[in-house]
Scaffold this motif. Structure first.
Motif, PDB file in Angstrom:
ATOM      1  N   PRO A  90       0.430  -8.123  16.625  1.00 48.00           N
ATOM      2  CA  PRO A  90       0.496  -7.378  15.357  1.00 48.00           C
ATOM      3  C   PRO A  90      -0.538  -7.896  14.376  1.00 48.00           C
ATOM      4  N   ALA A  91      -0.958  -7.033  13.468  1.00 48.63           N
ATOM      5  CA  ALA A  91      -1.908  -7.416  12.416  1.00 48.63           C
ATOM      6  C   ALA A  91      -1.471  -6.775  11.112  1.00 48.63           C
ATOM      7  N   LEU A  92      -1.643  -7.529  10.026  1.00 45.59           N
ATOM      8  CA  LEU A  92      -1.255  -7.001   8.715  1.00 45.59           C
ATOM      9  C   LEU A  92      -2.074  -5.758   8.388  1.00 45.59           C
ATOM     10  N   LEU A  93      -1.366  -4.695   7.981  1.00 43.41           N
ATOM     11  CA  LEU A  93      -2.013  -3.445   7.602  1.00 43.41           C
ATOM     12  C   LEU A  93      -2.123  -3.338   6.090  1.00 43.41           C
ATOM     13  N   ILE A  94      -1.000  -3.501   5.420  1.00 41.13           N
ATOM     14  CA  ILE A  94      -0.950  -3.369   3.970  1.00 41.13           C
ATOM     15  C   ILE A  94       0.345  -4.029   3.491  1.00 41.13           C
ATOM     16  N   ALA A  95       0.311  -4.568   2.271  1.00 41.79           N
ATOM     17  CA  ALA A  95       1.503  -5.236   1.731  1.00 41.79           C
ATOM     18  C   ALA A  95       1.595  -4.984   0.236  1.00 41.79           C
ATOM     19  N   ILE A  96       2.823  -5.110  -0.286  1.00 38.87           N
ATOM     20  CA  ILE A  96       3.051  -4.858  -1.694  1.00 38.87           C
ATOM     21  C   ILE A  96       3.976  -5.924  -2.265  1.00 38.87           C
ATOM     22  N   ARG A  97       3.794  -6.239  -3.528  1.00 42.81           N
ATOM     23  CA  ARG A  97       4.695  -7.119  -4.258  1.00 42.81           C
ATOM     24  C   ARG A  97       5.604  -6.247  -5.118  1.00 42.81           C
ATOM     25  N   PRO A  98       6.773  -6.727  -5.519  1.00 45.52           N
ATOM     26  CA  PRO A  98       7.742  -5.872  -6.212  1.00 45.52           C
ATOM     27  C   PRO A  98       7.389  -5.522  -7.656  1.00 45.52           C
ATOM     28  N   ASP A  99       6.265  -6.040  -8.163  1.00 47.24           N
ATOM     29  CA  ASP A  99       5.903  -5.714  -9.545  1.00 47.24           C
ATOM     30  C   ASP A  99       5.191  -4.370  -9.669  1.00 47.24           C
ATOM     31  N   VAL A 100       4.878  -3.738  -8.533  1.00 43.46           N
ATOM     32  CA  VAL A 100       4.290  -2.396  -8.551  1.00 43.46           C
ATOM     33  C   VAL A 100       5.109  -1.492  -7.642  1.00 43.46           C
ATOM     34  N   SER A 101       5.059  -0.180  -7.902  1.00 35.83           N
ATOM     35  CA  SER A 101       5.863   0.749  -7.111  1.00 35.83           C
ATOM     36  C   SER A 101       5.057   1.414  -5.999  1.00 35.83           C
ATOM     37  N   GLU A 102       3.736   1.286  -6.065  1.00 36.37           N
ATOM     38  CA  GLU A 102       2.907   1.927  -5.052  1.00 36.37           C
ATOM     39  C   GLU A 102       1.580   1.186  -4.913  1.00 36.37           C
ATOM     40  N   LYS A 103       1.087   1.143  -3.669  1.00 36.91           N
ATOM     41  CA  LYS A 103      -0.218   0.541  -3.412  1.00 36.91           C
ATOM     42  C   LYS A 103      -0.916   1.383  -2.360  1.00 36.91           C
ATOM     43  N   LYS A 104      -2.175   1.693  -2.632  1.00 40.40           N
ATOM     44  CA  LYS A 104      -2.916   2.555  -1.714  1.00 40.40           C
ATOM     45  C   LYS A 104      -4.152   1.833  -1.220  1.00 40.40           C
ATOM     46  N   GLU A 105      -4.380   1.908   0.084  1.00 39.06           N
ATOM     47  CA  GLU A 105      -5.595   1.380   0.684  1.00 39.06           C
ATOM     48  C   GLU A 105      -6.102   2.414   1.682  1.00 39.06           C
ATOM     49  N   GLY A 106      -7.111   3.158   1.241  1.00 33.57           N
ATOM     50  CA  GLY A 106      -7.633   4.212   2.105  1.00 33.57           C
ATOM     51  C   GLY A 106      -6.583   5.279   2.366  1.00 33.57           C
ATOM     52  N   ARG A 107      -6.318   5.545   3.629  1.00 30.24           N
ATOM     53  CA  ARG A 107      -5.314   6.563   3.980  1.00 30.24           C
ATOM     54  C   ARG A 107      -3.891   6.013   4.010  1.00 30.24           C
ATOM     55  N   PHE A 108      -3.729   4.725   3.782  1.00 27.61           N
ATOM     56  CA  PHE A 108      -2.427   4.073   3.890  1.00 27.61           C
ATOM     57  C   PHE A 108      -1.865   3.757   2.502  1.00 27.61           C
ATOM     58  N   THR A 109      -0.600   4.127   2.303  1.00 28.61           N
ATOM     59  CA  THR A 109       0.066   3.891   1.020  1.00 28.61           C
ATOM     60  C   THR A 109       1.436   3.294   1.273  1.00 28.61           C
ATOM     61  N   ILE A 110       1.773   2.259   0.488  1.00 30.79           N
ATOM     62  CA  ILE A 110       3.154   1.745   0.469  1.00 30.79           C
ATOM     63  C   ILE A 110       3.801   2.242  -0.810  1.00 30.79           C
ATOM     64  N   SER A 111       5.022   2.782  -0.664  1.00 27.39           N
ATOM     65  CA  SER A 111       5.849   3.122  -1.819  1.00 27.39           C
ATOM     66  C   SER A 111       7.050   2.190  -1.817  1.00 27.39           C
ATOM     67  N   PHE A 112       7.369   1.641  -2.985  1.00 25.17           N
ATOM     68  CA  PHE A 112       8.422   0.634  -3.083  1.00 25.17           C
ATOM     69  C   PHE A 112       9.464   1.082  -4.088  1.00 25.17           C
ATOM     70  N   ASN A 113      10.733   1.045  -3.684  1.00 25.33           N
ATOM     71  CA  ASN A 113      11.843   1.412  -4.551  1.00 25.33           C
ATOM     72  C   ASN A 113      12.805   0.230  -4.612  1.00 25.33           C
ATOM     73  N   LYS A 114      12.664  -0.564  -5.668  1.00 24.57           N
ATOM     74  CA  LYS A 114      13.437  -1.808  -5.764  1.00 24.57           C
ATOM     75  C   LYS A 114      14.941  -1.534  -5.874  1.00 24.57           C
ATOM     76  N   SER A 115      15.325  -0.539  -6.673  1.00 20.43           N
ATOM     77  CA  SER A 115      16.748  -0.277  -6.883  1.00 20.43           C
ATOM     78  C   SER A 115      17.427   0.189  -5.597  1.00 20.43           C
ATOM     79  N   ALA A 116      16.698   0.924  -4.777  1.00 18.77           N
ATOM     80  CA  ALA A 116      17.257   1.410  -3.510  1.00 18.77           C
ATOM     81  C   ALA A 116      17.062   0.411  -2.380  1.00 18.77           C
ATOM     82  N   LYS A 117      16.331  -0.661  -2.641  1.00 24.71           N
ATOM     83  CA  LYS A 117      15.998  -1.671  -1.630  1.00 24.71           C
ATOM     84  C   LYS A 117      15.355  -1.008  -0.409  1.00 24.71           C
ATOM     85  N   GLN A 118      14.342  -0.227  -0.696  1.00 24.38           N
ATOM     86  CA  GLN A 118      13.621   0.463   0.374  1.00 24.38           C
ATOM     87  C   GLN A 118      12.129   0.435   0.088  1.00 24.38           C
TER      88      GLN A 118
END
Lengths: 113, 112
Positions: free
Chosen positions: B44-72
């Motif tokens: 495995p290799a790291l693709l993308i990661a996010i810290r909980p101080d932001v709700s979204e992070k985008k790198e090229g075609r890849f996006t992480i969406s983070f919902n702290k209240s829903a723990k998802q």
């Protein structure tokens, strides 16, 4: 070459034999990890090490032994191999710092007959 | 106790479509939320990661969406390509643990 290497890449052994899987990293990372990967289970942590001479159990440590006398090496030994230990084994390393990124080796496919 | 639940187990997407993979966690101490990508025969290799101080992070075609209240958190792959065909793992961690808690993986197949 810099990076993380594992040897052997493929191994077939018989039940009851001792097997050692080698892992070597050239980054001087503090943390090193051993995982096994099986269909339906994802990656499960076997053992990890925070530094030379410091090791600790992960989720599935039974039947495995590790040592870490040098920062760059982290061998995994199956003292008496069983068929249930047939798996793909990955070694990984991580530096101490704000990033938790782990760098994985290419894996060793072990078959116990 | 299953700390991380990843879904779906497998996903087939047409080329150019959007791939969405979800990860639900239980441990509120997690503070680092990565996605790893694994091709057959490779580690495995790291693709993308996010810290909980932001709700979204985008790198090229890849996006992480983070919902702290829903723990998802979820991985979105826009304009999916056959070269994106791989297994994806969420692996949250935190509180200085350095141990990643891997989900069971999602096998993505992008068909032409």
């Amino acid at each position: 070459d810099a990076g993380i290497t594992q040897s052997p890449r493929y191994k077939i052994t018989e039940t009851g034999r001792q097997v050692t899987l080698m892992c070597h990293q050239t980054w001087s990372h503090s943390y090193m990890f051993w995982y096994r990967q099986d269909l339906g289970h994802g990656l499960r942590l076997i053992y990890y090490s925070a530094a030379a001479d410091i090791t600790d159990k992960g989720e599935v440590p039974d039947g495995y032994v590790v040592s870490r006398s040098k920062t760059e090496n982290f061998p995994l030994t199956l003292e008496s191999a069983t068929r249930s230990q047939t798996s793909v084994y990955f070694c990984a390393s991580s530096s101490k710092g704000p990033s938790y990124e782990q760098y994985f080796g290419p894996g060793t496919r072990l078959t116990v007959t | 106790q299953q700390q991380v639940k990843q879904s779906p187990q497998s996903l087939i997407v047409q080329k150019g479509g959007i791939s969405i993979i979800n990860c639900a966690y239980e441990n509120t101490a997690f503070d680092y939320f990565p996605w790893y990508q694994q091709f057959p025969g490779k580690g495995p290799a790291l693709l993308i990661a996010i810290r909980p101080d932001v709700s979204e992070k985008k790198e090229g075609r890849f996006t992480i969406s983070f919902n702290k209240s829903a723990k998802q958190f979820s991985l979105h792959i826009m304009d999916s390509q056959p070269g994106d065909s791989a297994t994806y793992f969420c692996a949250p961690t935190g509180a200085g643990s350095y141990q990643l808690t891997f989900g069971k993986g999602t096998k993505l197949s992008v068909i032409p």
